[in-house]
Design a protein around this motif. Sequence first.
Motif, short mmCIF file in Angstrom:
data_model
loop_
_atom_site.label_atom_id
_atom_site.label_comp_id
_atom_site.label_asym_id
_atom_site.label_seq_id
_atom_site.Cartn_x
_atom_site.Cartn_y
_atom_site.Cartn_z
N MET A 1 0.85 -1.17 0.00
CA MET A 1 0.00 0.00 0.00
C MET A 1 0.90 1.23 0.00
O MET A 1 1.76 1.39 0.85
CB MET A 1 -0.90 -0.05 1.24
CG MET A 1 -1.80 1.11 1.39
SD MET A 1 -3.09 0.91 2.65
CE MET A 1 -2.19 0.43 4.09
N THR A 8 -7.78 2.51 -0.45
CA THR A 8 -9.10 2.08 -0.89
C THR A 8 -9.46 0.78 -0.18
O THR A 8 -8.62 0.18 0.49
CB THR A 8 -9.11 1.84 -2.41
OG1 THR A 8 -8.23 0.76 -2.70
CG2 THR A 8 -8.69 3.08 -3.18
N ALA A 9 -10.68 0.35 -0.35
CA ALA A 9 -11.13 -0.90 0.27
C ALA A 9 -10.25 -2.06 -0.17
O ALA A 9 -9.98 -2.97 0.60
CB ALA A 9 -12.58 -1.17 -0.08
N GLN A 10 -9.78 -2.01 -1.40
CA GLN A 10 -8.94 -3.09 -1.89
C GLN A 10 -7.61 -3.15 -1.13
O GLN A 10 -6.95 -4.18 -1.14
CB GLN A 10 -8.67 -2.93 -3.39
CG GLN A 10 -9.90 -3.14 -4.25
CD GLN A 10 -10.82 -1.91 -4.30
OE1 GLN A 10 -10.47 -0.84 -3.85
NE2 GLN A 10 -12.01 -2.09 -4.83
N ASP A 11 -7.22 -2.07 -0.47
CA ASP A 11 -5.99 -2.07 0.31
C ASP A 11 -6.17 -2.77 1.65
O ASP A 11 -5.23 -3.38 2.14
CB ASP A 11 -5.52 -0.63 0.58
CG ASP A 11 -5.09 0.08 -0.69
OD1 ASP A 11 -4.58 -0.59 -1.61
OD2 ASP A 11 -5.27 1.30 -0.75
N VAL A 13 -9.06 -4.92 2.82
CA VAL A 13 -9.72 -6.22 2.90
C VAL A 13 -8.71 -7.36 2.78
O VAL A 13 -8.77 -8.32 3.55
CB VAL A 13 -10.89 -6.32 1.90
CG1 VAL A 13 -11.47 -7.73 1.87
CG2 VAL A 13 -11.96 -5.31 2.27
N PRO A 14 -7.75 -7.31 1.85
CA PRO A 14 -6.76 -8.39 1.81
C PRO A 14 -5.92 -8.50 3.09
O PRO A 14 -5.53 -9.59 3.49
CB PRO A 14 -5.87 -8.03 0.61
CG PRO A 14 -6.73 -7.17 -0.25
CD PRO A 14 -7.61 -6.40 0.71
N THR A 17 -8.08 -10.38 5.52
CA THR A 17 -8.10 -11.79 5.14
C THR A 17 -6.80 -12.48 5.55
O THR A 17 -6.82 -13.58 6.12
CB THR A 17 -8.32 -11.93 3.62
OG1 THR A 17 -9.54 -11.28 3.28
CG2 THR A 17 -8.38 -13.39 3.19
N HIS A 57 -22.46 -2.36 0.88
CA HIS A 57 -22.30 -2.65 -0.54
C HIS A 57 -23.63 -3.02 -1.19
O HIS A 57 -23.95 -2.58 -2.28
CB HIS A 57 -21.28 -3.76 -0.77
CG HIS A 57 -19.86 -3.32 -0.65
ND1 HIS A 57 -19.33 -2.29 -1.38
CD2 HIS A 57 -18.85 -3.79 0.12
CE1 HIS A 57 -18.06 -2.13 -1.07
NE2 HIS A 57 -17.74 -3.03 -0.16
#
Length: 150
Positions: A1, A8-11, A13-14, A17, A57
Amino acid sequence: MSRTTNPTAQDFVPIATAALDFHRALNVPGGPLVTTRAELDVLHAHLISLHSLLDAHATRTGQLVAIEGDQLSAARTRIWQAADHVHAAYHAAPRPGSGEVPDREACQANLPEDAPELTIRQRHQPTAHLVRRRTTPADLHTPFTGLVRH
């Protein structure tokens, strides 16, 4: 990142997880052990947080792309069901300190417990109210998760 761009959310959520996978690898042994109430409490908190994310969402997406919104709503419902089961498992798990396992009648009667056990209920109840507003009993009890829109 990157530190120069907006996250962003994509940064994130992984990262969440990976943290769950790491936690499982380090903390869940291979042999048969009883899951502690503390572990069930944090799993419940995680599921409620995931439910909230899917709810946001589903609500936003459903206004623009109905079929995708339906699928996200179905996922939100299934996450709620998982959280509800974890909540029930928490109350059926041995009590800390005494190791006492509540009998089935006490669990089904939803007898109130003191803090910190009360915190899981305080987290669960507002989400239960939201679920009752946004889903039908049929949604909660259907074994079929695929929605078909014509």
